[in-house]
Design a protein around this motif. Structure first.
Motif, PDB file in Angstrom:
ATOM      1  N   ALA A  15      10.939   7.801 120.568  1.00  0.00           N
ATOM      2  CA  ALA A  15      12.298   8.128 120.846  1.00  0.00           C
ATOM      3  C   ALA A  15      12.679   7.120 119.645  1.00  0.00           C
ATOM      4  N   GLY A  16      12.235   5.990 119.114  1.00  0.00           N
ATOM      5  CA  GLY A  16      12.884   5.378 117.955  1.00  0.00           C
ATOM      6  C   GLY A  16      12.768   6.096 116.775  1.00  0.00           C
ATOM      7  N   LEU A  17      11.569   6.875 116.590  1.00  0.00           N
ATOM      8  CA  LEU A  17      11.325   7.363 115.264  1.00  0.00           C
ATOM      9  C   LEU A  17      12.344   8.609 115.160  1.00  0.00           C
ATOM     10  N   PHE A  18      12.416   9.295 116.422  1.00  0.00           N
ATOM     11  CA  PHE A  18      13.583  10.424 116.411  1.00  0.00           C
ATOM     12  C   PHE A  18      14.827   9.830 116.256  1.00  0.00           C
ATOM     13  N   VAL A  19      15.224   8.785 116.819  1.00  0.00           N
ATOM     14  CA  VAL A  19      16.740   8.287 116.416  1.00  0.00           C
ATOM     15  C   VAL A  19      16.858   7.791 115.088  1.00  0.00           C
ATOM     16  N   VAL A  20      15.624   7.311 114.402  1.00  0.00           N
ATOM     17  CA  VAL A  20      15.989   6.943 113.035  1.00  0.00           C
ATOM     18  C   VAL A  20      16.123   8.137 112.087  1.00  0.00           C
ATOM     19  N   VAL A  21      15.296   8.991 112.377  1.00  0.00           N
ATOM     20  CA  VAL A  21      15.201  10.153 111.525  1.00  0.00           C
ATOM     21  C   VAL A  21      16.817  10.798 111.857  1.00  0.00           C
ATOM     22  N   LEU A  22      17.006  11.099 112.981  1.00  0.00           N
ATOM     23  CA  LEU A  22      18.253  11.643 113.356  1.00  0.00           C
ATOM     24  C   LEU A  22      19.593  10.757 112.649  1.00  0.00           C
TER      25      LEU A  22
END
Length: 632
Positions: A220-227
């Protein structure tokens, strides 16, 4: 070596550093990603810590509840077995009965049967580790009894309550150790002896749950950072794109394309910026057009006036010549007036010629008739015409470097005009001292430098000496009838050849003007074969003195004094009093502006000696004086 290593490390990083400095969108997106990553890591650590604490608290409560029930059941079983043994009388001989020997094994097996892998049971005695006795260690699930730490055993043996700690559960069979919770208590067995009973609860499920939470948070954190990075890129792009467009249009405006305008859409702040930019460009174009028109009118006015003045000037010249020829018949005052009239008419004609030449440069109509010429011939013609003035001033003109041909493609008429102006100015401001004309050729450039030892230039004057009608002291007389436009025309002639005309000077130490021309027409200059600062300047002499002092100190420190004959092997060549000046590096003049590359060195106050003189006496250098002006 350290510098080479640093350069070797920095060389592959230079493109990335250049991209980082020039791309604001990259910096904003990278900053957003780094800050988002920091926030996600911080939140992840907090969430993982809370989940870990919650899982451990729940496990501790369940383990304590399970262990308390097991301790109570073990104590109840021990009390019941003691009553039965007392009625049967099997232990009257002082040895434990068969049931007492197997009691602890049966207890461990019974207590562990309800766990089914959820926990293990270990029974230990503080006074016996022998497996052949009834008080030997007992364990379920192939657990190694050394999994119970000695510190916990000491606490259980000395206390009466329940104790717990976290350990690594080890097994007696090939199996990886696993984290676990140990809960222990001291009890009494069927024979009345004390023993230690421990419950070992593996934390496998909790670790799996925590790993699942970590994986979920990381995904979730990686997805949030990329987003967030994508969002930042889109947002910044909406802002940076108009700014880049404005920067491109500004560059085209600076290149002369004044009709460029920004495309404006919407009514937001960016649209207002575009409208303001377009209005500024429009006003700028209007002002530039006005200035260009004014400049054209001024150039036309100067040209027209110069042309129109020639007709009345011709008439005045004829009348003045007639009066000048008949001056012997006049009284002395009238005759002197006739002579002054003729002199000033000569100066007036020279001024008109210079104004016409300046107007041609301003209009871009000056043409270059370049051909291969030997600058030595031009220099000798100029010196021949300036020698009478030098004799009247009490000095002479010396030429250096005319042993070899100095050939370049140039307009002989314009180069002769430039050199004549430089030589005449040097003689006029040389205070009766010698003027040195130096010529040199190297690489793709030729140079002629004119050096005088007169009043010199004050700091800042080397950049203004090429301005039109500029004079350091307006009250200073022009004994040679100069018009104030000579150096302005000279620097334009140098530019027309693609060359440089530069000045150097120091107060009281004279000055040097250097003309550098490309050997071949239209060839860019990368340097000059003659240094702008002469070798006999004050700073060069101080540098030479410092080098000589350092050389003497080095010789004294490295070569010990030897008595007797001198050894040839220890001979050290001496240094010249004035070392040759290293030519400047091959750095192209930024725009060949007037005075570009020039430097004016401030004159230090000379030290006074005991007899009232100065500690420094240099031939060809005048003493300090207030009048250090130079009018060109």
């Amino acid at each position: 070596m350290l510098r080479l290593f640093v350069r070797w490390i920095r060389r592959p990083l230079l493109p990335a550093v250049r991209l980082w400095r020039r791309n604001i969108q990259l910096r904003v997106v990278a900053g957003t990603l780094l800050m988002s990553l920091g926030v996600v890591l911080l939140l992840g650590l907090v969430v993982i810590g809370q989940v870990r604490n919650g899982l451990l608290d729940a496990k501790e409560q369940a383990a304590l509840s399970q262990a308390t029930g097991g301790f109570a059941a073990a104590q109840e079983k021990a009390s019941g077995a003691s009553a039965l043994d007392g009625q049967d009388g099997d232990a009257t001989d002082g040895r434990p009965s068969r049931s007492s020997v197997n009691w602890r094994s049966e207890l461990v097996k019974q207590l562990a049967s309800g766990g089914q892998g959820a926990y293990h049971v270990v029974a230990l005695s503080p006074d016996s580790d022998d497996a052949g006795t009834s008080r030997a260690p007992r364990a379920s699930g192939d657990v190694d009894v050394t999994s119970v730490p000695q510190a916990l055993r000491s606490s259980v043996a000395q206390g009466t309550g329940t104790f717990q700690t976290y350990v690594k559960i080890k097994y007696s069979v090939p199996k990886e150790p696993e984290a676990g919770l140990v809960v222990g208590k001291r009890l009494n067995d069927v024979a009345g002896y004390s023993y230690e009973l421990y419950y070992l609860f593996p934390l496998t499920q909790e670790e799996e749950s925590l790993s699942l939470v970590k994986g979920t948070l990381a995904t979730a954190g990686l997805f949030v950072v990329v987003l967030l990075g994508a969002i930042a890129w889109l947002v910044v792009r909406q802002v940076v794109t108009p700014v880049r467009m404005a920067a491109g249009i500004a560059e085209r405006l600076s290149a002369g394309r004044l009709q460029e305008r920004m495309k404006v859409t919407g009514e937001d702040d960016i649209a207002r910026l575009g409208e303001a930019f377009n209005k500024m460009a429009q006003n700028l174009q209007h002002k530039i057009q006005q200035l260009e028109e004014l400049s054209r009118m001024q150039r036309r006015f100067v040209s027209d006036v110069s042309h129109e003045l020639r007709t009345p000037l011709t008439t005045v010249r004829m009348a003045a010549d007639l009066i000048h020829e008949a001056r012997s018949d006049f009284d002395p005052a009238t005759a002197r007036s006739a002579e002054l009239l003729a002199d000033q008419l000569d100066r007036f004609e020279s001024l008109l010629a210079d104004l016409l030449e300046i107007s041609r440069f301003d209009a871009g109509a000056a043409a270059l008739e370049a051909e291969a010429i030997d600058l030595r011939e031009v220099v000798h013609r100029v010196i021949g015409g300036a020698e009478p003035l030098a004799e009247r001033k009490g000095g002479r003109i010396r030429v250096v470097g005319d042993e070899q041909p100095v050939v370049a493609e140039a307009d002989a008429r314009r180069i002769e005009r430039v050199l004549r102006n430089l030589v005449v100015n040097a003689v006029e401001h040389g205070e009766g001292r010698d003027v040195v004309v130096r010529m040199a050729s190297a690489g793709g450039a030729v140079a002629v430098a004119v050096r005088d030892y007169g009043v010199g230039l004050k700091p800042g004057e080397a950049t203004r000496v090429f301005n039109r009608f500029w004079r350091a002291d307006p009250a200073r007389a022009r004994t040679t009838g100069g018009t104030g436009l000579g150096l302005s025309i000279a620097v334009e002639d140098a530019r027309l050849h693609g060359g440089w005309l530069q000045a150097w000077g120091e107060p009281g130490g004279g000055s040097q003007f250097r003309l550098t021309l490309p050997r071949t027409a239209d060839e860019p200059l990368r340097g000059s074969p003659i240094p702008l600062e002469p070798e006999d300047s004050r700073r060069a002499r101080e540098r030479a003195a410092a080098d000589a002092a350092n050389d003497r100190a080095l010789r004294l420190s490295t070569v010990p004094s030897q008595p007797g004959a001198h050894r040839p092997g220890l001979a050290i060549p001496g240094r010249s009093a004035v070392p040759p000046h290293t030519p400047p590096s091959a750095a192209v003049d930024p725009a060949a502006l007037p005075g570009s590359g020039a430097r004016v060195v401030a004159r230090p106050v000379p030290e006074r000696t005991g007899d009232g003189g100065t500690a420094e006496a240099v031939p060809g250098q005048v003493s300090e004086r207030e009048d250090t002006t130079r009018g060109r």
